[in-house]
Write an enzyme that holds these catalytic residues in place. Sequence first.
Site, short mmCIF file in Angstrom:
data_model
loop_
_atom_site.label_atom_id
_atom_site.label_comp_id
_atom_site.label_asym_id
_atom_site.label_seq_id
_atom_site.Cartn_x
_atom_site.Cartn_y
_atom_site.Cartn_z
N LYS A 189 -5.88 9.76 -19.20
CA LYS A 189 -5.97 10.45 -20.48
C LYS A 189 -4.65 10.34 -21.25
O LYS A 189 -4.17 9.24 -21.50
CB LYS A 189 -6.41 11.89 -20.25
CG LYS A 189 -7.65 12.03 -19.35
CD LYS A 189 -8.85 11.24 -19.85
CE LYS A 189 -10.15 11.60 -19.16
NZ LYS A 189 -10.21 11.23 -17.72
N ASP B 24 -5.07 21.58 -12.50
CA ASP B 24 -5.34 20.39 -13.31
C ASP B 24 -4.80 20.67 -14.70
O ASP B 24 -5.32 21.51 -15.43
CB ASP B 24 -6.84 20.12 -13.34
CG ASP B 24 -7.21 18.87 -14.14
OD1 ASP B 24 -6.38 18.40 -14.95
OD2 ASP B 24 -8.34 18.38 -13.97
N TYR C 134 -14.17 20.54 -15.59
CA TYR C 134 -14.72 19.19 -15.65
C TYR C 134 -15.76 19.00 -14.55
O TYR C 134 -15.50 19.25 -13.37
CB TYR C 134 -13.58 18.18 -15.50
CG TYR C 134 -14.03 16.75 -15.33
CD1 TYR C 134 -14.82 16.13 -16.30
CD2 TYR C 134 -13.68 16.02 -14.19
CE1 TYR C 134 -15.24 14.82 -16.13
CE2 TYR C 134 -14.09 14.71 -14.03
CZ TYR C 134 -14.87 14.12 -15.01
OH TYR C 134 -15.30 12.83 -14.84
N ARG D 131 0.82 -1.21 0.00
CA ARG D 131 0.00 0.00 0.00
C ARG D 131 0.86 1.27 0.00
O ARG D 131 0.65 2.14 -0.84
CB ARG D 131 -0.99 -0.02 1.17
CG ARG D 131 -1.81 1.24 1.31
CD ARG D 131 -3.07 1.03 2.13
NE ARG D 131 -2.91 0.14 3.26
CZ ARG D 131 -2.44 0.49 4.46
NH1 ARG D 131 -2.07 1.74 4.68
NH2 ARG D 131 -2.36 -0.39 5.43
#
Length: 378
Positions: A201, A176, A104, A52
Site C-alpha cells: 500500500k 496493523d 480487513y 533466503r
Amino acid sequence: MRKTVHPATWAAHAGGAKDQQSSGVVPPIQPATTFLRDTDYALENQSNMYQRPHSETVRHVEKVIAHLEGAEDSLLFPSGMAAVSASLRWVPNGGRIVLQQGIYWGTTKWIRDFCARRSIDLIEVDATDLAALAEGCGGKADAVFLETPSNPLLNVIDIAGAAEVAHAAGAILIVDNTVGTPLLCQPLALGADVVMHSATKAMNGHSDVLGGVLSARDGVAAWEAITLDRADAGAVMGPFEAWLLLRGLRTLPLRVERMCENAMRVATFLEDHPAVEAVLYPGLASHPAHDLASRQMQGGFGGLLSVLVKGGKEDALRVAGRLELFLRATSLGGVESLVEHRYSIESHTGLPENLLRLSIGIESADDLIADLGQALGQ
C-alpha cells in the site's frame, strides 16, 4: 547518516546508504542467491551464505523501515498477509488470540482458519471498547491483533489503552498500521509490541509491488520465533521487489502529506453533499473517535475514507460507475485514487450495501472533488 534527522530526510536518502563500489547515489540491487567461501570453506562475508535468510538489499530496506517505525528490528515479507500470518504462527495449540472485529477481511479469514486448525481459542471483540477487549482477553491471552484506523470502517483504537489491557493478560499487542503509515502513527511508541504493514500500500505507493513488514520493539519474546520461522519457511521478499519498495519509501513523506490533504478536502466535501448519508474519516470532527485520532496520529489522518451513499446497493454502484478519475479497483495507498464497492466483494461480512471505499491519491483535490460531484449528481 545521523539517526536524528527528520523522517523525510532519512527516507529521501534511503537511510544514508550509497553504492560504495561505484559511488552511485542510489543503493544497488544484489540479486545473488548464494555467496562465496574461501579455500578453507569459511564464508568470505560472514553476513551472507544464502539469499533466503541473507539478502543485502532486503536488510537495507528493513533498516530504513525500522528507523521510521522507531523499532529495534524489522522483517520484510513477500506480502501483507505473509506478514500477518508470521505475526501469529508462534501461538501454541490451545492458546488464545483476541481479534478486533470489522477489520480487513483477508486478515480475519486467515486468523479464523488458523485458529480452527490449531485449536486456538479465538475471541473477536469490538476493540473500540477497552472493557470488551479486557473481557475477551479473559485474564490470559497470547496475542491481541488490532487494525487502526480499520479498513474499511475507519474505526480508531486506543493503542496505549489496548497495550495495557493486552500486557495485563500476558499477551503481545500486534497493530496493523497500514492505513496510518509509520509517518502518521507510531504504535510501538504507544505501547504496542509488533507493528504490521501491508507494504503493498502506501509504503510502496505505486501499485506495482507486493510486500509486508513486521517491526518490533526491543525485548518482544515472540520475535525470535517470528524471525526463525521466516527464514526456515522461506517467507522472504526478493531483492528486486525490495529495491522497488525502497524507491517507493524515498517519496513516502511527500505522498502521505498530499494524500492526507486531499483526503481531508474530499471528506469535507462529501460530508456536506445532499446525496451522502455519512462519511467515515477520522479527520472529520463528526467522527466518534476524532479526538483520539488527533492525539494518536500526527500530520494527518491517512488517505483512506469510506462514504455511505444515500439509498442502497444500486445507488452506490451507480455512483461508482459514473466516476471517471477514480479507478474501480481493489487496493489503497497508491498515487492514483481508487473506488471500491466493498459489498460486491464481501457481501458475507455484513458491510453496508451503500458503502464505497475511497483510496485518495496524489492528484489535484479539485479534480477529485469535481469527479465525485458529477458522479453523485451535483
